[in-house]
Motif scaffolding. Structure first.
Motif, PDB file in Angstrom:
ATOM      1  N   GLY A  46       6.201  14.308  -9.473  1.00 18.06           N
ATOM      2  CA  GLY A  46       5.242  13.389 -10.057  1.00 18.06           C
ATOM      3  C   GLY A  46       4.658  12.369  -9.105  1.00 18.06           C
ATOM      4  N   TRP A  47       5.294  12.125  -7.949  1.00 14.06           N
ATOM      5  CA  TRP A  47       4.792  11.109  -7.021  1.00 14.06           C
ATOM      6  C   TRP A  47       3.400  11.470  -6.504  1.00 14.06           C
ATOM      7  CZ3 TRP A  47       5.230   6.236  -5.753  1.00 14.06           C
ATOM      8  CH2 TRP A  47       4.699   5.771  -4.573  1.00 14.06           C
ATOM      9  N   ILE A  48       3.211  12.717  -6.101  1.00 10.96           N
ATOM     10  CA  ILE A  48       1.917  13.142  -5.556  1.00 10.96           C
ATOM     11  C   ILE A  48       0.824  12.950  -6.610  1.00 10.96           C
ATOM     12  CG2 ILE A  48       0.575  15.076  -4.632  1.00 10.96           C
ATOM     13  CD1 ILE A  48       2.695  14.096  -2.667  1.00 10.96           C
ATOM     14  N   GLU A  49       1.082  13.381  -7.848  1.00  8.77           N
ATOM     15  CA  GLU A  49       0.091  13.198  -8.916  1.00  8.77           C
ATOM     16  C   GLU A  49      -0.202  11.726  -9.160  1.00  8.77           C
ATOM     17  OE1 GLU A  49       2.833  15.167  -9.475  1.00  8.77           O
ATOM     18  OE2 GLU A  49       1.964  17.180  -9.591  1.00  8.77           O
ATOM     19  N   PHE A  50       0.839  10.896  -9.097  1.00  8.18           N
ATOM     20  CA  PHE A  50       0.674   9.457  -9.283  1.00  8.18           C
ATOM     21  C   PHE A  50      -0.236   8.883  -8.209  1.00  8.18           C
ATOM     22  CE2 PHE A  50       2.215   5.084  -8.450  1.00  8.18           C
ATOM     23  CZ  PHE A  50       1.957   4.523  -9.693  1.00  8.18           C
ATOM     24  N   VAL A  51       0.000   9.240  -6.955  1.00  8.16           N
ATOM     25  CA  VAL A  51      -0.814   8.731  -5.845  1.00  8.16           C
ATOM     26  C   VAL A  51      -2.245   9.241  -5.968  1.00  8.16           C
ATOM     27  CG1 VAL A  51      -1.131   8.781  -3.335  1.00  8.16           C
ATOM     28  CG2 VAL A  51       1.152   8.451  -4.298  1.00  8.16           C
ATOM     29  N   ILE A  52      -2.412  10.509  -6.280  1.00  8.16           N
ATOM     30  CA  ILE A  52      -3.757  11.089  -6.429  1.00  8.16           C
ATOM     31  C   ILE A  52      -4.562  10.348  -7.492  1.00  8.16           C
ATOM     32  CG2 ILE A  52      -4.998  13.136  -7.250  1.00  8.16           C
ATOM     33  CD1 ILE A  52      -2.922  14.825  -5.746  1.00  8.16           C
ATOM     34  N   SER A  53      -3.895   9.853  -8.522  1.00  7.77           N
ATOM     35  CA  SER A  53      -4.616   9.158  -9.602  1.00  7.77           C
ATOM     36  C   SER A  53      -5.286   7.868  -9.122  1.00  7.77           C
ATOM     37  CB  SER A  53      -3.679   8.856 -10.770  1.00  7.77           C
ATOM     38  OG  SER A  53      -2.754   7.824 -10.448  1.00  7.77           O
ATOM     39  N   PHE A  54      -4.868   7.353  -7.950  1.00  9.66           N
ATOM     40  CA  PHE A  54      -5.473   6.155  -7.391  1.00  9.66           C
ATOM     41  C   PHE A  54      -6.483   6.446  -6.289  1.00  9.66           C
ATOM     42  CE2 PHE A  54      -1.558   4.681  -9.268  1.00  9.66           C
ATOM     43  CZ  PHE A  54      -1.962   3.530  -9.914  1.00  9.66           C
ATOM     44  N   GLU A  55      -6.576   7.691  -5.864  1.00  7.82           N
ATOM     45  CA  GLU A  55      -7.504   8.053  -4.792  1.00  7.82           C
ATOM     46  C   GLU A  55      -8.916   8.197  -5.350  1.00  7.82           C
ATOM     47  OE1 GLU A  55      -5.880  11.649  -3.151  1.00  7.82           O
ATOM     48  OE2 GLU A  55      -4.321  10.562  -2.062  1.00  7.82           O
ATOM     49  N   ASN A  82       0.859  -1.181   0.000  1.00  6.66           N
ATOM     50  CA  ASN A  82       0.000   0.000   0.000  1.00  6.66           C
ATOM     51  C   ASN A  82       0.891   1.224   0.000  1.00  6.66           C
ATOM     52  OD1 ASN A  82       0.567   0.817   2.814  1.00  6.66           O
ATOM     53  ND2 ASN A  82      -0.571  -1.025   3.338  1.00  6.66           N
ATOM     54  N   PHE A  83       0.328   2.364  -0.394  1.00  7.00           N
ATOM     55  CA  PHE A  83       1.138   3.567  -0.476  1.00  7.00           C
ATOM     56  C   PHE A  83       0.281   4.799  -0.245  1.00  7.00           C
ATOM     57  CE2 PHE A  83      -0.317   2.492  -4.704  1.00  7.00           C
ATOM     58  CZ  PHE A  83      -0.759   3.707  -5.222  1.00  7.00           C
ATOM     59  N   SER A  84       0.958   5.872   0.107  1.00  7.36           N
ATOM     60  CA  SER A  84       0.300   7.160   0.302  1.00  7.36           C
ATOM     61  C   SER A  84       1.216   8.240  -0.264  1.00  7.36           C
ATOM     62  CB  SER A  84       0.030   7.409   1.785  1.00  7.36           C
ATOM     63  OG  SER A  84       1.243   7.665   2.459  1.00  7.36           O
ATOM     64  N   ARG A  85       0.830   9.467  -0.074  1.00  5.68           N
ATOM     65  CA  ARG A  85       1.653  10.574  -0.555  1.00  5.68           C
ATOM     66  C   ARG A  85       2.990  10.658   0.179  1.00  5.68           C
ATOM     67  NH1 ARG A  85      -2.903  15.304  -1.436  1.00  5.68           N
ATOM     68  NH2 ARG A  85      -4.427  13.910  -2.413  1.00  5.68           N
ATOM     69  N   ALA A  86       3.034  10.166   1.411  1.00  4.01           N
ATOM     70  CA  ALA A  86       4.233  10.327   2.238  1.00  4.01           C
ATOM     71  C   ALA A  86       5.002   9.040   2.507  1.00  4.01           C
ATOM     72  CB  ALA A  86       3.850  10.959   3.571  1.00  4.01           C
TER      73      ALA A  86
END
Length: 106
Positions: free
Chosen positions: A82-91, A21-25
């Motif tokens: 790009g990491w934040i945008e990547f994570v947001i795409s799964f939220e 699992n992953f998050s923004r941080a």
């Protein structure tokens, strides 16, 4: 998330595994070789999947050994572009009626 893989170095050894699992941080790495040192101060990782690669440094926050594998929960030290945008795409999208009908733009 089985479709995200991780390559990890603890400064001495190297292992490949999966991201559970992953998050923004941060994120949880699983299926790492038991020989990895989950107690180091910093690890270098490359997270790969969905046609994206993110190289970053992480600080292990916890680790557990099970059988021949190691799981490590890690906090990202240098969040890459790009990491934040990547994570947001799964939220999941926010409901339209949140905050009295205000809409959020992504």
């Amino acid at each position: 998330m089985k479709s995200l893989c991780v390559d990890v170095s603890d400064g001495v050894g190297f292992s490949s595994g999966n991201i559970a699992n992953f998050s923004r941080a941060g994120f949880c790495m699983t299926d790492l070789t038991k020989k990895m040192n989950g107690q180091v101060q910093i690890m270098t990782v490359v997270v790969s999947g969905h046609r994206k690669n993110f190289k970053m440094h992480v600080t292990p926050r916890w680790s557990t050994k099970g059988g021949q594998t190691l799981s490590v929960g890690a906090q990202i030290v240098n969040i890459p572009m790009g990491w934040i945008e990547f994570v947001i795409s799964f939220e999941p999208p926010l409901p339209d009626n949140l905050l009295g009908g205000a809409r959020f733009i992504r």
